[in-house]
Design a protein around this motif. Structure first.
Motif, PDB file in Angstrom:
ATOM      1  N   LEU A 208      36.173  53.939  33.476  1.00  0.00           N
ATOM      2  CA  LEU A 208      35.709  52.633  33.938  1.00  0.00           C
ATOM      3  C   LEU A 208      34.245  52.376  33.585  1.00  0.00           C
ATOM      4  CD1 LEU A 208      37.330  52.637  37.510  1.00  0.00           C
ATOM      5  CD2 LEU A 208      38.186  51.540  35.450  1.00  0.00           C
ATOM      6  N   LYS A 209      33.426  53.419  33.621  1.00  0.00           N
ATOM      7  CA  LYS A 209      31.993  53.263  33.393  1.00  0.00           C
ATOM      8  C   LYS A 209      31.630  53.277  31.909  1.00  0.00           C
ATOM      9  CE  LYS A 209      30.495  53.292  37.731  1.00  0.00           C
ATOM     10  NZ  LYS A 209      29.610  52.246  38.315  1.00  0.00           N
ATOM     11  N   GLN A 210      32.485  53.906  31.107  1.00  0.00           N
ATOM     12  CA  GLN A 210      32.192  54.024  29.679  1.00  0.00           C
ATOM     13  C   GLN A 210      33.394  53.511  28.867  1.00  0.00           C
ATOM     14  OE1 GLN A 210      30.660  57.868  28.540  1.00  0.00           O
ATOM     15  NE2 GLN A 210      29.451  58.075  30.392  1.00  0.00           N
ATOM     16  N   PRO A 211      33.492  52.205  28.671  1.00  0.00           N
ATOM     17  CA  PRO A 211      34.644  51.600  27.981  1.00  0.00           C
ATOM     18  C   PRO A 211      34.910  52.190  26.596  1.00  0.00           C
ATOM     19  CG  PRO A 211      33.271  49.916  29.003  1.00  0.00           C
ATOM     20  CD  PRO A 211      32.522  51.196  29.121  1.00  0.00           C
ATOM     21  N   ARG A 212      33.879  52.709  25.940  1.00  0.00           N
ATOM     22  CA  ARG A 212      34.087  53.266  24.606  1.00  0.00           C
ATOM     23  C   ARG A 212      35.012  54.471  24.638  1.00  0.00           C
ATOM     24  NH1 ARG A 212      30.974  57.800  24.189  1.00  0.00           N
ATOM     25  NH2 ARG A 212      29.260  58.024  25.685  1.00  0.00           N
ATOM     26  N   GLN A 213      35.150  55.094  25.815  1.00  0.00           N
ATOM     27  CA  GLN A 213      36.022  56.260  25.933  1.00  0.00           C
ATOM     28  C   GLN A 213      37.404  55.909  26.466  1.00  0.00           C
ATOM     29  OE1 GLN A 213      34.689  60.197  26.906  1.00  0.00           O
ATOM     30  NE2 GLN A 213      32.718  59.445  27.667  1.00  0.00           N
ATOM     31  N   ARG A 214      37.651  54.630  26.715  1.00  0.00           N
ATOM     32  CA  ARG A 214      38.888  54.234  27.402  1.00  0.00           C
ATOM     33  C   ARG A 214      40.136  54.701  26.656  1.00  0.00           C
ATOM     34  NH1 ARG A 214      39.849  50.474  31.519  1.00  0.00           N
ATOM     35  NH2 ARG A 214      42.070  50.005  31.738  1.00  0.00           N
ATOM     36  N   LEU A 215      40.236  54.397  25.378  1.00  0.00           N
ATOM     37  CA  LEU A 215      41.437  54.749  24.617  1.00  0.00           C
ATOM     38  C   LEU A 215      41.677  56.255  24.649  1.00  0.00           C
ATOM     39  CD1 LEU A 215      43.740  53.796  22.818  1.00  0.00           C
ATOM     40  CD2 LEU A 215      42.223  54.038  20.836  1.00  0.00           C
ATOM     41  N   LYS A 216      40.614  57.006  24.445  1.00  0.00           N
ATOM     42  CA  LYS A 216      40.715  58.467  24.445  1.00  0.00           C
ATOM     43  C   LYS A 216      41.187  58.984  25.806  1.00  0.00           C
ATOM     44  CE  LYS A 216      37.534  62.403  24.607  1.00  0.00           C
ATOM     45  NZ  LYS A 216      36.102  62.784  24.520  1.00  0.00           N
ATOM     46  N   ILE A 217      40.626  58.438  26.879  1.00  0.00           N
ATOM     47  CA  ILE A 217      40.962  58.928  28.217  1.00  0.00           C
ATOM     48  C   ILE A 217      42.358  58.497  28.640  1.00  0.00           C
ATOM     49  CG2 ILE A 217      40.344  58.740  30.662  1.00  0.00           C
ATOM     50  CD1 ILE A 217      37.433  58.762  29.834  1.00  0.00           C
ATOM     51  N   VAL A 218      42.756  57.279  28.294  1.00  0.00           N
ATOM     52  CA  VAL A 218      44.123  56.832  28.606  1.00  0.00           C
ATOM     53  C   VAL A 218      45.135  57.769  27.953  1.00  0.00           C
ATOM     54  CG1 VAL A 218      45.835  55.029  28.166  1.00  0.00           C
ATOM     55  CG2 VAL A 218      43.572  54.420  29.046  1.00  0.00           C
ATOM     56  N   SER A 219      44.883  58.119  26.696  1.00  0.00           N
ATOM     57  CA  SER A 219      45.772  59.045  25.985  1.00  0.00           C
ATOM     58  C   SER A 219      45.786  60.410  26.676  1.00  0.00           C
ATOM     59  CB  SER A 219      45.300  59.189  24.533  1.00  0.00           C
ATOM     60  OG  SER A 219      46.074  60.151  23.848  1.00  0.00           O
ATOM     61  N   MET A 220      44.624  60.878  27.100  1.00  0.00           N
ATOM     62  CA  MET A 220      44.495  62.161  27.785  1.00  0.00           C
ATOM     63  C   MET A 220      45.295  62.167  29.088  1.00  0.00           C
ATOM     64  SD  MET A 220      40.995  63.700  29.430  1.00  0.00           S
ATOM     65  CE  MET A 220      40.136  63.634  27.864  1.00  0.00           C
ATOM     66  N   LEU A 221      45.137  61.100  29.893  1.00  0.00           N
ATOM     67  CA  LEU A 221      45.829  61.030  31.178  1.00  0.00           C
ATOM     68  C   LEU A 221      47.329  60.851  31.010  1.00  0.00           C
ATOM     69  CD1 LEU A 221      43.290  58.849  33.205  1.00  0.00           C
ATOM     70  CD2 LEU A 221      43.547  61.330  33.201  1.00  0.00           C
ATOM     71  N   SER A 222      47.713  60.118  29.981  1.00  0.00           N
ATOM     72  CA  SER A 222      49.144  59.949  29.688  1.00  0.00           C
ATOM     73  C   SER A 222      49.790  61.300  29.395  1.00  0.00           C
ATOM     74  CB  SER A 222      49.319  59.000  28.500  1.00  0.00           C
ATOM     75  OG  SER A 222      50.680  58.925  28.118  1.00  0.00           O
ATOM     76  N   LYS A 223      49.128  62.089  28.598  1.00  0.00           N
ATOM     77  CA  LYS A 223      49.628  63.418  28.257  1.00  0.00           C
ATOM     78  C   LYS A 223      49.742  64.290  29.508  1.00  0.00           C
ATOM     79  CE  LYS A 223      48.333  67.508  25.540  1.00  0.00           C
ATOM     80  NZ  LYS A 223      47.274  68.100  24.683  1.00  0.00           N
ATOM     81  N   PHE A 224      48.746  64.216  30.387  1.00  0.00           N
ATOM     82  CA  PHE A 224      48.759  65.029  31.605  1.00  0.00           C
ATOM     83  C   PHE A 224      49.881  64.592  32.548  1.00  0.00           C
ATOM     84  CE2 PHE A 224      47.235  65.577  36.052  1.00  0.00           C
ATOM     85  CZ  PHE A 224      47.383  66.951  36.113  1.00  0.00           C
ATOM     86  N   LEU A 225      50.084  63.290  32.701  1.00  0.00           N
ATOM     87  CA  LEU A 225      51.138  62.811  33.595  1.00  0.00           C
ATOM     88  C   LEU A 225      52.527  63.192  33.077  1.00  0.00           C
ATOM     89  CD1 LEU A 225      49.751  59.297  34.591  1.00  0.00           C
ATOM     90  CD2 LEU A 225      49.815  61.368  35.989  1.00  0.00           C
ATOM     91  N   LYS A 226      52.690  63.192  31.770  1.00  0.00           N
ATOM     92  CA  LYS A 226      53.962  63.653  31.194  1.00  0.00           C
ATOM     93  C   LYS A 226      54.174  65.141  31.480  1.00  0.00           C
ATOM     94  CE  LYS A 226      54.050  60.193  27.487  1.00  0.00           C
ATOM     95  NZ  LYS A 226      53.852  59.940  26.029  1.00  0.00           N
ATOM     96  N   HIS A 227      53.080  65.869  31.448  1.00  0.00           N
ATOM     97  CA  HIS A 227      53.144  67.295  31.804  1.00  0.00           C
ATOM     98  C   HIS A 227      53.568  67.456  33.266  1.00  0.00           C
ATOM     99  CE1 HIS A 227      51.848  71.454  32.469  1.00  0.00           C
ATOM    100  NE2 HIS A 227      51.091  71.009  33.466  1.00  0.00           N
ATOM    101  N   CYS A 228      53.001  66.630  34.147  1.00  0.00           N
ATOM    102  CA  CYS A 228      53.367  66.677  35.567  1.00  0.00           C
ATOM    103  C   CYS A 228      54.855  66.378  35.749  1.00  0.00           C
ATOM    104  CB  CYS A 228      52.532  65.665  36.360  1.00  0.00           C
ATOM    105  SG  CYS A 228      50.783  66.076  36.484  1.00  0.00           S
ATOM    106  N   LEU A 229      55.356  65.373  35.039  1.00  0.00           N
ATOM    107  CA  LEU A 229      56.781  65.029  35.113  1.00  0.00           C
ATOM    108  C   LEU A 229      57.640  66.219  34.697  1.00  0.00           C
ATOM    109  CD1 LEU A 229      59.118  63.019  35.450  1.00  0.00           C
ATOM    110  CD2 LEU A 229      58.687  62.267  33.085  1.00  0.00           C
ATOM    111  N   GLU A 230      57.243  66.849  33.618  1.00  0.00           N
ATOM    112  CA  GLU A 230      58.010  67.975  33.087  1.00  0.00           C
ATOM    113  C   GLU A 230      58.064  69.142  34.069  1.00  0.00           C
ATOM    114  OE1 GLU A 230      57.762  71.145  29.352  1.00  0.00           O
ATOM    115  OE2 GLU A 230      56.689  69.233  29.238  1.00  0.00           O
TER     116      GLU A 230
END
Length: 517
Positions: A208-230
């Motif tokens: 939220l504070k650093q929009p330039r990192q948004r795409l990178k962080i969204v991808s990171m969190l998506s990967k982690f949540l898929k791991h949680c599902l698994e």
């Protein structure tokens, strides 16, 4: 008849419980208190279920002597936290940055190594060091912050419960350019569940504070949540899924809404704090709902904390009352029109030499103030961190909430709310004042005997007074009673200057103000 019988059975059970407690040792009473509150059981249960992290050898890197950060190590509840930070910061001025980092590393390792679930420490012992990391932007100390989160449930309850947002703020401040390291932490195993949402939230705050990192962080969190599902589909607990969903919802990370929907449906998440998936999605779409992290830095958090403590010091007042007519509650004495003049004998127990003082005090003095008077009368300028009064099968301590469960207290009361007159009422009645060492064992025992009770008159020159004294009291650096007796034998213990002690008690009289006569 049934209700009367149940009541009689309950009263009989309570009588047996009281008899049992009377015969318990101090150590047994401590363990019994933990058992009744359930906190220790809860922490032990969390550890046995989740915690198998192999802690490194903290001792080899721990400071043997806490110097620059000593004020944080010895912080008390009533210390001005902002002034404390300013003082340490000023003392640190002569240290280079690398020296500061080395000091923090040694301090934190000492904290991890020396921690014991039985100790009673001020949370600022940890918070102060974390504040210094932020103050000097010690980004390469992020590993110490993460190591703090790798400690067990007892450590978390002791230092971090209620401080979760402060940890989030610090991790953001010194770790926002190290999201890969934070991501790696999320995948670690053997940690208690409470710590991962803190790091997850710090990553979202960075997004939220650093929009330039948004795409990178969204991808990171998506990967982690898929791991949680698994892993949850394979049997892992879903204990943190709702926390992750709420953090994303408050952060309005709409890119991950489809994945949250999949998690909720496939894992059949039952919300505790929210109504369900519909509420999560509604919150995520509500752009006017702010991210629920109070501050993004510890300095702001510290200021708010100080304001809360200052506000708490004012008495309660109704809007219809005139503020000018209010008098702040006296923290030294209770309002008591029947206040009596007590003559008390204070005696150090367990020794071969007589060490005693006879003092005059008002019966409406709070025990917290009385503890200061006792130490002054014995010639000491300090009040120990861990002490308690004992009388009538009740322990009076500065930390009563540590033994409290719901609205019931088991033989524990507060030194801030109980007066001398409440524990000593008849001539010859006895109470005890015990000082414990850092391991929780009683180091010094004292008997308090009410020798005389009367009324103050206007002819009485002082309401606090040292009437008589015999024997020298152990100095602060005396280890225990055998050490004290050895010093006496070697001639290292000298009779105190009672004239000086009398003046100090008169000064205490002035500082606390005159009670009702």
């Amino acid at each position: 008849m049934g209700r009367k019988k149940d009541k009689d059975n309950f009263l009989e059970m309570m009588d047996k419980l009281q008899d049992l407690m009377r015969n318990m040792s101090e150590e047994e009473l401590t363990e019994f208190g933990k058992l009744m509150t359930g906190e220790s059981l809860m922490d032990d249960s969390i550890n046995s279920q989740f915690y198998w992290y192999k802690r490194p050898d903290y001792e080899k890197d721990a400071l043997r002597e806490i110097r620059w950060l000593g004020p944080f190590w010895n912080a008390q509840d009533n210390d001005d936290k902002i002034e404390l930070c300013k003082f340490v910061d000023k003392e640190w001025a002569q240290l280079p940055l690398e020296g500061k980092k080395a000091e923090v590393r040694g301090y934190m390792n000492a904290l991890f190594y020396r921690f014991s679930p039985e100790q009673q420490d001020n949370y600022y012992k940890l918070f102060g060091a974390l504040w210094m990391m932020e103050q000097y932007q010690m980004t390469d100390c992020i590993d110490l912050v993460l190591e703090t989160l790798r400690q067990d449930a007892h450590f978390f309850t002791h230092f971090l419960t209620g401080m979760e947002d402060a940890m989030t703020a610090l991790i953001y401040q010194i770790g926002n350019e190290q999201t890969e390291l934070l991501e790696k932490f999320l995948y670690e195993q053997g940690l208690i569940p409470q710590v991962k949402p803190i790091v997850f939230k710090a990553i979202v705050l960075t997004l939220l504070k650093q929009p330039r990192q948004r795409l990178k962080i969204v991808s990171m969190l998506s990967k982690f949540l898929k791991h949680c599902l698994e892993i949850c589909q394979k049997g892992a607990l879903t204990i943190n899924i709702e926390q992750y969903a709420m953090i994303l919802a408050y952060g309005h990370v709409t890119e991950l809404k489809p994945l949250i929907r999949i998690l909720y449906k496939k894992l059949r998440i039952k919300n505790i704090e929210m109504g369900g998936l519909a509420d999560i999605e509604e919150l995520m779409d509500d752009v006017f709902e702010p991210f629920n992290c109070e501050h993004d830095n510890l300095t702001a958090y510290l200021k708010e904390l100080a304001e809360e403590e200052n506000n708490y010091a004012f008495p309660y007042y109704d809007e219809d009352e005139n503020w000018d007519d209010l008098v702040e509650e006296n923290i030294y004495y209770a309002v008591d029109d029947s206040c009596k003049r007590y003559i008390l004998r204070l005696e150090l127990m367990d020794g071969q030499e007589t060490v005693e003082r006879t003092v005059q005090v008002p019966s409406n003095m709070y025990l917290e103030t009385f503890a200061k008077l006792i130490m002054t009368a014995f010639g000491r300028s300090d009040v120990p961190n861990d002490y308690w009064f004992g009388a009538n099968n009740i322990r009076y301590t500065p930390y009563p909430n540590d033994y409290r469960s719901d609205d019931e207290t088991f033989g524990i009361d507060s030194t801030y709310e109980v007066t001398i007159g409440a524990i000593l009422s008849k001539k010859g009645s006895i109470a005890h004042y015990n000082i414990r060492d850092k391991n929780g064992k009683v180091k010094w025992r004292h008997a308090i005997v009410l020798e005389k009770s009367g009324q103050y008159t206007y002819k009485t020159q002082h309401f606090l007074e040292l009437i008589d004294g015999r024997g020298a009291y152990p100095s602060k650096n005396t280890k225990d009673m055998p050490d004290f007796l050895s010093r006496i034998k070697e001639g290292k213990v000298k009779e105190p200057d009672f004239k000086s002690i009398r003046k100090k008690i008169e000064k205490l009289e002035t500082e606390t103000g005159c009670p009702y006569r």
